[in-house]
Scaffold this active site. Structure first.
Site, short mmCIF file in Angstrom:
data_model
loop_
_atom_site.label_atom_id
_atom_site.label_comp_id
_atom_site.label_asym_id
_atom_site.label_seq_id
_atom_site.Cartn_x
_atom_site.Cartn_y
_atom_site.Cartn_z
N GLY A 69 -10.26 -0.33 -3.35
CA GLY A 69 -8.97 -0.24 -2.68
C GLY A 69 -9.03 -0.85 -1.28
O GLY A 69 -8.10 -1.55 -0.85
N THR A 70 -10.11 -0.60 -0.60
CA THR A 70 -10.26 -1.12 0.77
C THR A 70 -10.19 -2.65 0.80
O THR A 70 -9.51 -3.23 1.65
CB THR A 70 -11.59 -0.62 1.37
OG1 THR A 70 -11.60 0.81 1.33
CG2 THR A 70 -11.78 -1.10 2.79
N GLN A 177 -3.68 6.40 -4.13
CA GLN A 177 -3.54 7.77 -4.64
C GLN A 177 -2.35 7.92 -5.58
O GLN A 177 -2.23 8.93 -6.25
CB GLN A 177 -3.39 8.76 -3.48
CG GLN A 177 -4.62 8.87 -2.59
CD GLN A 177 -5.81 9.54 -3.27
OE1 GLN A 177 -5.68 10.17 -4.33
NE2 GLN A 177 -6.98 9.39 -2.69
N SER A 197 -7.23 1.54 -6.70
CA SER A 197 -8.68 1.71 -6.78
C SER A 197 -9.05 2.46 -8.06
O SER A 197 -8.47 3.50 -8.35
CB SER A 197 -9.14 2.51 -5.56
OG SER A 197 -10.51 2.81 -5.67
N GLY A 198 -10.05 1.94 -8.78
CA GLY A 198 -10.42 2.52 -10.07
C GLY A 198 -10.93 3.95 -10.00
O GLY A 198 -10.59 4.78 -10.84
N HIS A 199 -11.73 4.25 -8.96
CA HIS A 199 -12.42 5.55 -8.99
C HIS A 199 -11.52 6.74 -8.71
O HIS A 199 -11.95 7.88 -8.77
CB HIS A 199 -13.65 5.54 -8.08
CG HIS A 199 -13.39 5.57 -6.61
ND1 HIS A 199 -13.57 6.69 -5.85
CD2 HIS A 199 -12.98 4.61 -5.74
CE1 HIS A 199 -13.30 6.41 -4.58
NE2 HIS A 199 -12.93 5.15 -4.50
N CYS A 323 -13.51 10.02 3.76
CA CYS A 323 -14.19 9.16 4.72
C CYS A 323 -14.50 9.89 6.02
O CYS A 323 -15.39 9.51 6.75
CB CYS A 323 -13.34 7.94 5.02
SG CYS A 323 -12.92 7.08 3.52
N1 PLP Z 1 -6.30 4.29 0.37
C1 PLP Z 1 -6.26 5.59 0.06
C2 PLP Z 1 -4.95 6.31 0.15
C3 PLP Z 1 -7.41 6.25 -0.37
O1 PLP Z 1 -7.36 7.55 -0.67
C4 PLP Z 1 -8.63 5.51 -0.45
C5 PLP Z 1 -9.88 6.20 -0.83
O2 PLP Z 1 -10.11 7.32 -0.44
C6 PLP Z 1 -8.61 4.15 -0.13
C7 PLP Z 1 -7.43 3.58 0.27
C8 PLP Z 1 -9.84 3.31 -0.23
O3 PLP Z 1 -10.16 3.06 -1.58
P1 PLP Z 1 -11.66 2.66 -1.98
O4 PLP Z 1 -12.48 3.89 -1.88
O5 PLP Z 1 -11.56 2.16 -3.38
O6 PLP Z 1 -12.08 1.58 -1.05
#
Ligand code: PLP
Length: 389
Positions: A69-70, A177, A197-199, A323
């Site tokens: 996702g990032t 989310q 994001s897949g996870h 995070c």
């Molecule tokens: N955006 C949101 C709302 C998230 O909850 C997260 C992960 O916690 C991310 C972005 C980042 O996703 P990724 O962990 O796949 O980089």
């Protein structure tokens, strides 16, 4: 273990693992290769693209696979800024995930202005303030989170996207989310870019996607071999892509029933705790929230100490964003909602999944009740260390 931290990450679905397995072993070809093994991988990637598109009501050619996702969020913002070099403003909110917030901070250091719209005490956005900000001009891109990772609060993203489109402004949403948890129909809304994001939906870590409306121009962030139709180079993570595709297919199945069940369990959890522990409060809008998320304030209880105690009883949940957990920072999202640091430090996020059971919720209620009562029965000075600042 009772796992109640599904907004941080979710366990792999067994059917996802089963579908990925051949691509970890026998079917290891590079999708760019012309022989059978390569074609097998290409076919699997194409099928996954189709499945992700179906979940989102998008077109397969709009799906770009990324590493997470990032990366998707960074890419979307980068693309927007490159496309409109004379526009030096980003419009976002005060409750974004760090993937957006830190990216905005970087662009601020490069001379951009970032306008962060504030939220109210229930985490809601003031649509009039948004409309006003859109009208102020100079905006290259709007980037707004769809469902908050800490409180579960859902923004009216289709409406916000429509307003941006009417103002001729590019709109990106962090739907990490939201995907799989709320209905999404991209062809019916002018959302130009969407990150996922897949996870977060029972696929593995290390796979994500950026969906870019085919009417919108796009500038890549990563250059190289020209994979993903020249939009994201790097040999495809075939196993992860296959997993994400299967997870997307599963997310569509039994959507209503699954969501109803998760909501029932979440509401049962909240109702039991609100009754057993007077003074407990829900952070976030009572209705406009994800069915799986509960963010609770327990007066007089040090959140981090409570988490340790719960962990000892086999219950995994978190102070808010994955995070920031362990970093000792009180939630910035709760502070952005106008709450003092003290309340942020006394709040805990619980997030359920399709695998959460009624028995687990009842055990969690018992453990929370016991632990919180213990904290609340001792004087505040001995209720565990409360860090300042
Ligand atoms: N955006 C949101 C709302 C998230 O909850 C997260 C992960 O916690 C991310 C972005 C980042 O996703 P990724 O962990 O796949 O980089």
């Amino acid at each position: 273990m009772i796992y109640l931290d599904n907004n941080a990450t979710t366990p792999l679905h067994p059917a996802v693992l089963a579908e990925m397995e051949p691509f970890l072993t026998s079917s290891f070809g590079n999708p760019s290769a012309g022989y059978k093994l390569g074609k097998e991988a290409r076919k699997a990637v194409d099928q996954a693209r189709q499945r992700v598109a179906e979940l989102l009501g998008a077109r397969p050619e709009e799906v770009i696979f990324t590493s997470c996702g990032t990366e998707s969020i960074n890419t979307a913002i980068h693309s927007g800024l490159e496309l409109f070099p004379s526009q030096k403003r980003i419009l976002t909110t005060t409750v974004e995930h760090s993937a957006t917030e830190k990216t905005c901070q970087y662009w601020e250091s490069q001379g951009y202005t970032v306008t962060r719209l504030e939220v109210d005490s229930q985490g809601g956005l003031d649509v009039d303030a948004y409309a006003k900000a859109l009208g102020e001009g100079g905006i290259a891109l709007v980037s707004i989170i769809w469902a908050n990772n800490e409180t579960g609060v859902i923004f009216q993203v289709p409406d916000l996207a429509r307003m941006a489109a009417e103002a001729g402004i590019l709109f990106h949403t962090d739907a990490v989310q939201a995907v799989g948890k709320i209905p999404i129909h991209l062809q019916e809304t002018p959302i130009h870019m969407l990150s996922l994001s897949g996870h977060k939906l029972h696929a593995p870590k290390g796979i994500g996607a950026l969906v870019v409306n085919r009417e919108i121009r796009f500038r890549p962030f990563i250059f190289g071999g020209g994979q993903e139709n020249e939009r994201r180079s790097g040999t495809e993570n075939v196993t992860g892509i296959v997993g994400l595709g299967k997870a997307a297919e599963l997310a569509r199945q039994d959507f209503e029933e699954r969501t109803r069940n998760v909501r029932f369990l979440r509401d049962r959890f909240e109702a039991a705790l609100l009754e057993a522990l007077p003074g407990t409060e829900i952070n976030g809008h009572p209705e406009h929230r994800l069915a799986n998320t509960s963010n609770l304030h327990f007066p007089g209880v040090d959140g981090e100490a409570l988490l340790v105690m719960l962990d000892e009883r086999g219950i995994a949940c978190s102070p808010g964003s994955a995070c920031s957990s362990g970093a000792g920072h009180p939630s910035l999202v709760l502070q952005a909602m106008g709450f003092a640091k003290e309340r942020a430090k006394r709040s805990i996020r619980v997030s359920l999944s399709r695998f959460t059971t009624e028995a687990e919720i009842d055990q969690a209620v018992a453990a929370f009740t016991e632990c919180v009562k213990r904290f609340q029965s001792v004087r505040p000075s001995s209720a565990g260390p409360v860090r300042q600042g």
